[in-house]
Motif scaffolding. Structure first.
Motif, short mmCIF file in Angstrom:
data_model
loop_
_atom_site.label_atom_id
_atom_site.label_comp_id
_atom_site.label_asym_id
_atom_site.label_seq_id
_atom_site.Cartn_x
_atom_site.Cartn_y
_atom_site.Cartn_z
N LYS A 107 -77.15 38.65 93.61
CA LYS A 107 -77.90 37.45 94.01
C LYS A 107 -78.95 37.09 92.96
CE LYS A 107 -77.26 38.49 98.91
NZ LYS A 107 -77.93 38.81 100.19
N LEU A 108 -78.47 36.81 91.77
CA LEU A 108 -79.35 36.39 90.68
C LEU A 108 -79.57 34.87 90.78
CD1 LEU A 108 -80.86 36.58 87.98
CD2 LEU A 108 -78.63 36.59 86.82
N TYR A 109 -80.71 34.52 91.32
CA TYR A 109 -81.00 33.10 91.50
C TYR A 109 -81.75 32.54 90.30
CZ TYR A 109 -79.24 33.35 96.21
OH TYR A 109 -78.42 33.51 97.29
N TYR A 110 -81.13 31.53 89.70
CA TYR A 110 -81.70 30.84 88.54
C TYR A 110 -81.21 29.41 88.58
CZ TYR A 110 -82.62 29.55 83.68
OH TYR A 110 -83.06 28.91 82.53
N GLN A 111 -82.06 28.47 88.32
CA GLN A 111 -81.74 27.05 88.41
C GLN A 111 -81.27 26.66 89.82
OE1 GLN A 111 -78.76 27.10 85.31
NE2 GLN A 111 -80.17 26.26 83.78
N ASN A 141 -83.55 50.99 100.16
CA ASN A 141 -82.88 50.99 98.85
C ASN A 141 -82.54 49.59 98.37
OD1 ASN A 141 -80.86 50.42 100.64
ND2 ASN A 141 -79.45 52.01 99.93
N THR A 142 -83.36 48.61 98.72
CA THR A 142 -83.16 47.24 98.26
C THR A 142 -84.50 46.63 97.89
OG1 THR A 142 -81.27 46.99 99.78
CG2 THR A 142 -82.17 44.99 98.79
N TRP A 143 -84.51 45.97 96.72
CA TRP A 143 -85.73 45.35 96.21
C TRP A 143 -85.38 43.98 95.64
CZ3 TRP A 143 -83.73 50.07 95.05
CH2 TRP A 143 -84.43 51.21 95.48
N ILE A 144 -86.37 43.09 95.60
CA ILE A 144 -86.22 41.82 94.89
C ILE A 144 -87.28 41.78 93.80
CG2 ILE A 144 -86.20 39.31 95.04
CD1 ILE A 144 -85.55 39.57 97.99
N ILE A 145 -86.86 41.43 92.59
CA ILE A 145 -87.79 41.26 91.48
C ILE A 145 -87.56 39.90 90.84
CG2 ILE A 145 -88.05 43.72 90.94
CD1 ILE A 145 -86.00 43.33 88.68
N GLY A 146 -88.58 39.39 90.18
CA GLY A 146 -88.43 38.12 89.49
C GLY A 146 -89.75 37.43 89.30
N ASN A 147 -89.69 36.12 89.09
CA ASN A 147 -90.88 35.28 88.98
C ASN A 147 -90.53 33.91 89.54
OD1 ASN A 147 -89.44 33.98 86.94
ND2 ASN A 147 -90.54 35.00 85.28
N ASP A 148 -91.30 32.88 89.21
CA ASP A 148 -91.05 31.56 89.76
C ASP A 148 -89.78 30.91 89.21
OD1 ASP A 148 -93.34 31.80 91.22
OD2 ASP A 148 -94.59 30.69 89.81
N LEU A 149 -89.19 31.50 88.16
CA LEU A 149 -88.01 30.91 87.54
C LEU A 149 -86.70 31.57 87.98
CD1 LEU A 149 -89.37 30.55 83.89
CD2 LEU A 149 -89.23 28.77 85.64
N TRP A 150 -86.75 32.84 88.29
CA TRP A 150 -85.53 33.58 88.64
C TRP A 150 -85.89 34.76 89.53
CZ3 TRP A 150 -84.98 38.78 87.53
CH2 TRP A 150 -85.96 39.33 86.68
N ASN A 151 -84.89 35.28 90.24
CA ASN A 151 -85.06 36.55 90.95
C ASN A 151 -83.71 37.19 91.20
OD1 ASN A 151 -84.27 36.09 94.03
ND2 ASN A 151 -85.42 34.27 93.36
N ILE A 152 -83.70 38.50 91.31
CA ILE A 152 -82.47 39.25 91.54
C ILE A 152 -82.73 40.30 92.61
CG2 ILE A 152 -82.94 40.96 89.72
CD1 ILE A 152 -79.91 40.95 89.10
N THR A 153 -81.73 40.55 93.44
CA THR A 153 -81.82 41.56 94.48
C THR A 153 -81.17 42.84 93.98
OG1 THR A 153 -81.75 39.90 96.24
CG2 THR A 153 -81.18 42.16 96.84
N GLN A 154 -81.96 43.90 93.87
CA GLN A 154 -81.48 45.16 93.32
C GLN A 154 -81.22 46.16 94.44
OE1 GLN A 154 -80.91 46.27 89.87
NE2 GLN A 154 -79.82 47.69 91.21
N GLY A 155 -79.97 46.62 94.53
CA GLY A 155 -79.62 47.67 95.46
C GLY A 155 -79.69 49.02 94.80
N SER A 156 -79.10 50.03 95.43
CA SER A 156 -79.16 51.39 94.89
C SER A 156 -78.40 51.51 93.57
CB SER A 156 -78.61 52.39 95.90
OG SER A 156 -77.27 52.07 96.24
#
Length: 551
Positions: free
Chosen positions: A49-53, A29-44
């Protein structure tokens, strides 16, 4: 691009070098989505953990989630890539109630999002939101406000006086409702700081419920944690009107909208908004009904020969709830031009009802509404000239324009808590000497407002008084009389209540109109009186307009 889902144990990584947009499943029940600029960890439920800059933009805040009717947050059971192009993927997070899609492009800081109904049933509110690091996002911006969010400490030091409203030591108030606005007047809303901005951009508002007067929340400081809150309320038949629920059809789409990240520049966000306007409707949406669109145009003329210049025109449901309460299908708003002509483009095909009312100005004396049902939109629908029936009775006096708003009155906008309490208890308006700008936007305190006017000649034996309210919050009560004789009363017993007056709404809530026969006018001085005889703090009556005409 090849469609792929990568299963890894990368939950602790601040950034995944993906070479483009990606979906990675790290547990059941955990996924990471994003691209080379940002990513976020999605739980249920929560996205964290929204990584940007190069650093986490959420931190200790709650993160991203979707909810229907309060904190009834949706639980994500699975995620998959359901569509892709050369430079994007469409990731669908599936819940029992519906699916949230993230459309992630190679080089876009942020993501397009849309929600597809599965089984929401009867709801009044649907929203998505980010609760972000308050230190990184200290400011809020809407088309009405651009200023620092109130500090968390000021909320903690304040006294809670009602729903999300706090009184400070200097007697001022902090409330999230001061940040509200009208959804179809928006450009972009967001929170930002000196290095980072997070914005919601809606190039179309056809999936929002209600008409021109639909208003809801935008951004605020979370009172329990201090999080910077970026709200995206796409369905709301509750906050500023008589609460209703609407049954949502399976497959209905809210969106797409753009969630956009930048360096905190408002100028850049404004430019992005203009770019998205030019792109809509989005070609990449994988839904046949979304792309099946037409146009509607026509001209409105009044039965007295005038054109309906500036009229508010609404394309909504046929023969059901009042426009503000509609929330099942898709809705379009416009205004007639100086010749009464109106048009709607990119309208989803289907059956509609057409509604129109005065927006003030040249037809500010018109208190009737126009309604036409059974408009079939398929291709270019050109309506014939539409005749709007309006009374032609001679007017004795009128205070304010009939526009379903408090326009022109003292303190009519912007949003500000507690102003109803400052309404005068007793007041005299003298026709011919006083101006609309002398009338206060709300009646709340115990006392009587008199309208004094002279009648040189009794044109007829009877007249009628039109009382139009822009909103009402119970349980304040009002008695209306003519030359001392009671015409009627308004209270929670015969007026449905809304929350606008006590939730910072100074322009409109739920519209009401009442007509009273008047048979005791006399030659010379006359008085129409409005007496508040029951008082509740911050509750009361929002005024639209008042008119007296010969019957």
């Amino acid at each position: 691009m090849g469609l792929s889902v990568i299963a890894l144990s990368l939950a602790a990584l601040p950034f995944v070098a993906a070479g483009g947009p990606f979906l990675q499943q790290t547990s059941n029940n955990t996924w990471i989505i994003g691209n080379d600029l940002w990513n976020i960890t999605q739980g249920s439920i929560y996205g964290i953990k929204l990584y940007y800059q190069g650093k986490d933009a959420i931190g200790k805040a709650a993160g991203h989630y979707v909810g229907a009717d309060g904190e009834n947050n949706l639980v994500w059971e699975s995620a998959s890539i359901v569509n892709e192009g050369n430079d994007f993927i469409d990731v669908s997070f599936v819940s029992e109630k519906g699916d949230l899609h993230w459309v992630i492009y190679d080089d876009l800081a942020g993501s397009y999002q849309y929600f597809v109904n599965r089984a929401l049933g009867d709801i009044s509110i649907l929203r998505s939101l980010f609760r972000l690091d308050p230190d990184r996002f200290p400011n809020g911006r809407t088309y009405l406000k651009d200023e620092p969010l109130p500090s968390f400490q000021s909320i903690l030091d304040g006294t809670k006086v009602q729903d999300e409203t706090f009184e400070t030591s200097d007697g001022t108030y902090i409330t999230k409702y001061d940040w509200s606005n009208y959804v179809r007047d928006r450009d972009f809303n967001g929170v930002y700081g000196p290095s980072t901005g997070s914005w919601y951009i809606h190039p179309s508002t056809d999936y929002f419920s209600g008409n021109h007067l639909k208003q809801t929340l935008t951004v605020h400081r979370e009172s329990s944690t201090g999080d910077a809150v970026q709200l995206n309320v796409v369905q709301d038949t509750s906050h500023f009107q008589t609460q209703v629920t609407t049954t949502q059809p399976s497959g209905k789409i809210w969106g797409p909208w753009l969630w956009y990240l930048n360096d905190g520049s408002i100028t850049d966000a404004k430019q992005k908004f203009q770019e998205e306007l030019a792109k809509w409707p989005y070609s990449w949406v994988n839904d046949t009904a979304y792309h099946s669109r037409g146009a509607v145009s026509g001209t409105l003329k009044l039965s007295d020969g005038r054109v309906a210049a500036g009229a508010a025109v609404f394309l909504g449901d046929s023969d059901i709830q009042a426009p503000l309460a509609q929330g099942v299908n898709y809705y379009y708003t416009s205004y007639a031009d100086a010749s009464g002509r109106f048009s709607f483009s990119n309208v989803r095909t289907g059956q509609y009802g057409l509604y129109a009312w005065s927006n003030g100005g040249k037809i500010g004396d018109v208190y009737t509404n126009y309604t036409k049902s059974g408009i079939n939109v398929k291709g270019n629908t050109k309506l014939s000239t539409l005749t709007w029936s309006v009374p032609s009775n001679e007017r004795v006096f009128q205070i304010g324009d009939f526009d379903k708003k408090t326009t022109g009155f003292i303190e009519s906008g912007p949003y500000h808590h507690g102003l109803a309490a400052q309404s005068p208890a007793n007041f005299t308006y003298t026709v011919g000497k006083s101006n609309t700008s002398d009338w206060y936007y709300a009646s709340s305190n115990l006392g009587t407002w008199n309208v004094e006017f002279d009648v040189a000649t009794l044109e007829k034996s009877s007249a009628r008084l039109i009382v139009s309210l822009a909103g009402y919050s119970q349980s304040t009560a009002l008695t209306i009389s003519s030359n001392g004789a009671v015409l009627g009363s308004l209270s929670k017993d015969n007026v449905t209540t809304d929350a606008a007056t006590y939730r910072s709404g100074t322009v409109s809530g739920e519209w009401h109109q009442f007509v009273y026969p008047v048979s005791n006018l006399k030659q010379g001085k006359n008085v129409i009186s409005f007496t508040v005889n029951r008082y509740v703090l911050w509750r009361g009556f929002l005024w639209d307009a008042i008119a007296l005409e010969w019957a």
